[in-house]
Design a protein around this motif. Structure first.
Motif, PDB file in Angstrom:
ATOM      1  N   TYR A  57       0.803  -1.317  -0.139  1.00  0.00           N
ATOM      2  CA  TYR A  57      -0.046   0.020   0.157  1.00  0.00           C
ATOM      3  C   TYR A  57       0.886   1.103   0.033  1.00  0.00           C
ATOM      4  CZ  TYR A  57      -4.493   2.045   0.537  1.00  0.00           C
ATOM      5  OH  TYR A  57      -5.804   2.787  -0.007  1.00  0.00           O
ATOM      6  N   ARG A  58       1.810   1.367   0.904  1.00  0.00           N
ATOM      7  CA  ARG A  58       2.820   2.577   0.803  1.00  0.00           C
ATOM      8  C   ARG A  58       3.456   2.674  -0.588  1.00  0.00           C
ATOM      9  NH1 ARG A  58       4.752   0.262   5.623  1.00  0.00           N
ATOM     10  NH2 ARG A  58       6.766  -0.343   4.403  1.00  0.00           N
ATOM     11  N   SER A  59       3.711   1.553  -1.167  1.00  0.00           N
ATOM     12  CA  SER A  59       4.290   1.579  -2.545  1.00  0.00           C
ATOM     13  C   SER A  59       3.230   1.720  -3.534  1.00  0.00           C
ATOM     14  CB  SER A  59       5.122   0.201  -2.835  1.00  0.00           C
ATOM     15  OG  SER A  59       6.094  -0.027  -1.627  1.00  0.00           O
ATOM     16  N   ARG A  60       2.112   2.080  -3.229  1.00  0.00           N
ATOM     17  CA  ARG A  60       1.229   2.533  -4.316  1.00  0.00           C
ATOM     18  C   ARG A  60       0.792   1.300  -5.051  1.00  0.00           C
ATOM     19  NH1 ARG A  60       2.269   8.989  -5.711  1.00  0.00           N
ATOM     20  NH2 ARG A  60       2.218   9.603  -3.619  1.00  0.00           N
ATOM     21  N   ASN A  61       0.910   0.173  -4.544  1.00  0.00           N
ATOM     22  CA  ASN A  61       0.420  -1.018  -5.471  1.00  0.00           C
ATOM     23  C   ASN A  61      -0.707  -1.701  -4.754  1.00  0.00           C
ATOM     24  OD1 ASN A  61       2.494  -2.526  -7.553  1.00  0.00           O
ATOM     25  ND2 ASN A  61       3.379  -1.209  -5.998  1.00  0.00           N
ATOM     26  N   ASN A  62      -1.832  -1.018  -4.666  1.00  0.00           N
ATOM     27  CA  ASN A  62      -3.113  -1.140  -3.865  1.00  0.00           C
ATOM     28  C   ASN A  62      -3.808  -2.252  -4.463  1.00  0.00           C
ATOM     29  OD1 ASN A  62      -2.374   1.387  -3.352  1.00  0.00           O
ATOM     30  ND2 ASN A  62      -3.753   2.455  -3.698  1.00  0.00           N
ATOM     31  N   LEU A  63      -3.697  -2.488  -5.873  1.00  0.00           N
ATOM     32  CA  LEU A  63      -4.444  -3.542  -6.508  1.00  0.00           C
ATOM     33  C   LEU A  63      -3.637  -4.776  -6.171  1.00  0.00           C
ATOM     34  CD1 LEU A  63      -6.821  -4.579  -8.180  1.00  0.00           C
ATOM     35  CD2 LEU A  63      -5.128  -4.162 -10.219  1.00  0.00           C
ATOM     36  N   TYR A  64      -2.615  -4.631  -6.116  1.00  0.00           N
ATOM     37  CA  TYR A  64      -1.606  -5.978  -5.755  1.00  0.00           C
ATOM     38  C   TYR A  64      -1.947  -6.428  -4.488  1.00  0.00           C
ATOM     39  CZ  TYR A  64       2.569  -8.983  -5.880  1.00  0.00           C
ATOM     40  OH  TYR A  64       3.435  -9.903  -5.960  1.00  0.00           O
ATOM     41  N   SER A  65      -2.135  -5.445  -3.495  1.00  0.00           N
ATOM     42  CA  SER A  65      -2.339  -6.017  -2.048  1.00  0.00           C
ATOM     43  C   SER A  65      -3.756  -6.678  -2.007  1.00  0.00           C
ATOM     44  CB  SER A  65      -2.437  -4.741  -1.068  1.00  0.00           C
ATOM     45  OG  SER A  65      -3.171  -3.890  -1.573  1.00  0.00           O
ATOM     46  N   LEU A  66      -4.814  -6.076  -2.795  1.00  0.00           N
ATOM     47  CA  LEU A  66      -6.022  -6.647  -2.996  1.00  0.00           C
ATOM     48  C   LEU A  66      -6.185  -8.014  -3.488  1.00  0.00           C
ATOM     49  CD1 LEU A  66      -9.082  -6.314  -2.406  1.00  0.00           C
ATOM     50  CD2 LEU A  66      -9.399  -5.165  -4.683  1.00  0.00           C
ATOM     51  N   LEU A  67      -5.310  -7.978  -4.660  1.00  0.00           N
ATOM     52  CA  LEU A  67      -5.282  -9.424  -5.260  1.00  0.00           C
ATOM     53  C   LEU A  67      -4.510 -10.560  -4.490  1.00  0.00           C
ATOM     54  CD1 LEU A  67      -4.317  -8.167  -9.024  1.00  0.00           C
ATOM     55  CD2 LEU A  67      -6.493  -9.188  -8.177  1.00  0.00           C
ATOM     56  N   VAL A  84      -8.519  -2.692   5.606  1.00  0.00           N
ATOM     57  CA  VAL A  84      -9.556  -1.583   5.653  1.00  0.00           C
ATOM     58  C   VAL A  84      -9.190  -0.641   6.455  1.00  0.00           C
ATOM     59  CG1 VAL A  84     -12.078  -1.277   6.639  1.00  0.00           C
ATOM     60  CG2 VAL A  84     -11.377  -3.388   5.513  1.00  0.00           C
ATOM     61  N   ARG A  85      -8.581  -0.597   7.586  1.00  0.00           N
ATOM     62  CA  ARG A  85      -7.985   0.246   8.461  1.00  0.00           C
ATOM     63  C   ARG A  85      -7.030   1.170   7.695  1.00  0.00           C
ATOM     64  NH1 ARG A  85      -9.073   0.103  13.932  1.00  0.00           N
ATOM     65  NH2 ARG A  85      -7.455   1.578  14.140  1.00  0.00           N
ATOM     66  N   ILE A  86      -5.932   0.453   7.002  1.00  0.00           N
ATOM     67  CA  ILE A  86      -5.122   1.349   6.224  1.00  0.00           C
ATOM     68  C   ILE A  86      -5.701   2.176   5.287  1.00  0.00           C
ATOM     69  CG2 ILE A  86      -3.086   1.060   4.768  1.00  0.00           C
ATOM     70  CD1 ILE A  86      -2.444  -1.606   6.454  1.00  0.00           C
ATOM     71  N   GLN A  94     -12.061   4.564  -2.275  1.00  0.00           N
ATOM     72  CA  GLN A  94     -12.565   3.554  -3.151  1.00  0.00           C
ATOM     73  C   GLN A  94     -11.732   2.223  -3.019  1.00  0.00           C
ATOM     74  OE1 GLN A  94     -10.969   4.875  -7.186  1.00  0.00           O
ATOM     75  NE2 GLN A  94     -11.336   2.845  -8.112  1.00  0.00           N
ATOM     76  N   ASP A  95     -10.524   2.425  -2.588  1.00  0.00           N
ATOM     77  CA  ASP A  95      -9.881   1.222  -1.913  1.00  0.00           C
ATOM     78  C   ASP A  95     -10.469   0.611  -0.679  1.00  0.00           C
ATOM     79  OD1 ASP A  95      -8.047   1.425  -3.907  1.00  0.00           O
ATOM     80  OD2 ASP A  95      -6.350   2.085  -2.506  1.00  0.00           O
ATOM     81  N   PHE A  96     -10.982   1.582   0.259  1.00  0.00           N
ATOM     82  CA  PHE A  96     -11.697   1.164   1.456  1.00  0.00           C
ATOM     83  C   PHE A  96     -12.698   0.357   0.918  1.00  0.00           C
ATOM     84  CE2 PHE A  96     -15.719   2.189   3.645  1.00  0.00           C
ATOM     85  CZ  PHE A  96     -15.627   1.408   4.531  1.00  0.00           C
ATOM     86  N   GLN A  97     -13.785   0.632  -0.007  1.00  0.00           N
ATOM     87  CA  GLN A  97     -14.783   0.088  -0.325  1.00  0.00           C
ATOM     88  C   GLN A  97     -14.523  -1.375  -1.165  1.00  0.00           C
ATOM     89  OE1 GLN A  97     -18.023   0.819  -0.172  1.00  0.00           O
ATOM     90  NE2 GLN A  97     -18.346   2.849  -0.017  1.00  0.00           N
ATOM     91  N   GLY A  98     -13.275  -1.564  -1.765  1.00  0.00           N
ATOM     92  CA  GLY A  98     -12.908  -2.670  -1.981  1.00  0.00           C
ATOM     93  C   GLY A  98     -12.421  -3.684  -1.120  1.00  0.00           C
TER      94      GLY A  98
END
Length: 250
Positions: A57-67, A84-86, A94-98
């Motif tokens: 998440y810090r590296s802006r690979n949000n989708l990677y963390s979700l997958l 969810v907290r992060i 948008q990420d929170f909803q995901g």
């Protein structure tokens, strides 16, 4: 990227250090660490996986963390809850909803502390509809008697100016602390219900600086400077807000 030692205990420690100290890892670096987690049996380490997801998440690979979460062999409620907290703390709705939807789709229950954070975020953003939907979630999850969550709902409705729901939540609370009472006094004062606010204040078993300041402000709004001054004089915990409130009243 740092070289990775062969010994497994050292490897786990080494990965922890890399993930905690690196604010931005490339996609390739994350994939390499991901591979190490899988091949060395670290997928059962909630602490290490949380560090990895944080780093994604810090590296802006949000989708990677979700997958990554979606492809774990067994859904881990602590990991989903952490993401969810992060996402909330980063104010990325948008990420929170995901992440939240993923958590619920896996039949997992968010922690009470996470729900409290969600309510706080809804209050700050004046997101009344989203807040009401989580009110329903609280009821469905059986958390209706939890004082922290009830106070969160109270603060939410008070902040968005919904006095009816604020009163309803307050009336349903089986236990009230000074925070809940202060929120109710502030809401009543803002809506001109000064007698109700004073009655609540007079019957509070415990008061803090916020309690006194709310009533000073309330009396000043009414133009009852004598009452405001009397309350100010009786206030044992005067602070900058107290002084500003009484000065504004004059």
């Amino acid at each position: 990227m740092h070289s990775i030692p062969a010994a497994l205990p050292s490897l786990a420690d080494h990965l922890t250090v890399i993930l905690s100290r690196s604010n931005r890892l490339s996609h390739g670096q994350l994939q390499q660490i991901h591979g190490q987690l899988l091949t060395n049996g670290f997928v059962s380490s909630t602490t290490l996986l949380t560090d990895f997801l944080n780093s994604c998440y810090r590296s802006r690979n949000n989708l990677y963390s979700l997958l990554f979460l979606q492809n774990l062999p067994k859904p881990d409620p602590l990991l989903w809850d952490a993401m969810v907290r992060i996402s909330l703390e980063c104010e990325n709705w948008q990420d929170f909803q995901g992440f939240y939807n993923g958590l619920r789709e896996n039949n997992l229950v968010p922690s009470k502390s996470t729900i409290s954070l969600i309510l706080h975020s809804c209050a700050n953003l004046r997101a009344i509809q989203l807040g009401e939907s989580f009110h329903c979630q609280i009821l469905k999850l059986g958390f209706v008697s939890d004082m922290i969550l009830q106070t969160g709902l109270l603060l939410l409705y008070a902040k968005v100016g919904h006095l009816g729901l604020t009163k309803q939540v307050f009336a349903e609370m089986t236990e009230r602390d000074v925070v809940a009472n202060n929120a109710m006094i502030s809401a009543l004062s803002k809506h001109g219900c000064f007698e109700e606010a004073q009655n609540l204040f007079d019957n509070m078993p415990e008061r803090n600086s916020c309690s006194w300041n709310s009533m000073i402000t309330c009396f000043c709004k009414l133009g009852r400077i004598d009452s405001a001054r009397s309350t100010f004089d009786r206030n044992p915990v005067k602070d900058v807000v107290s002084w500003n409130a009484i000065i504004d009243g004059y």
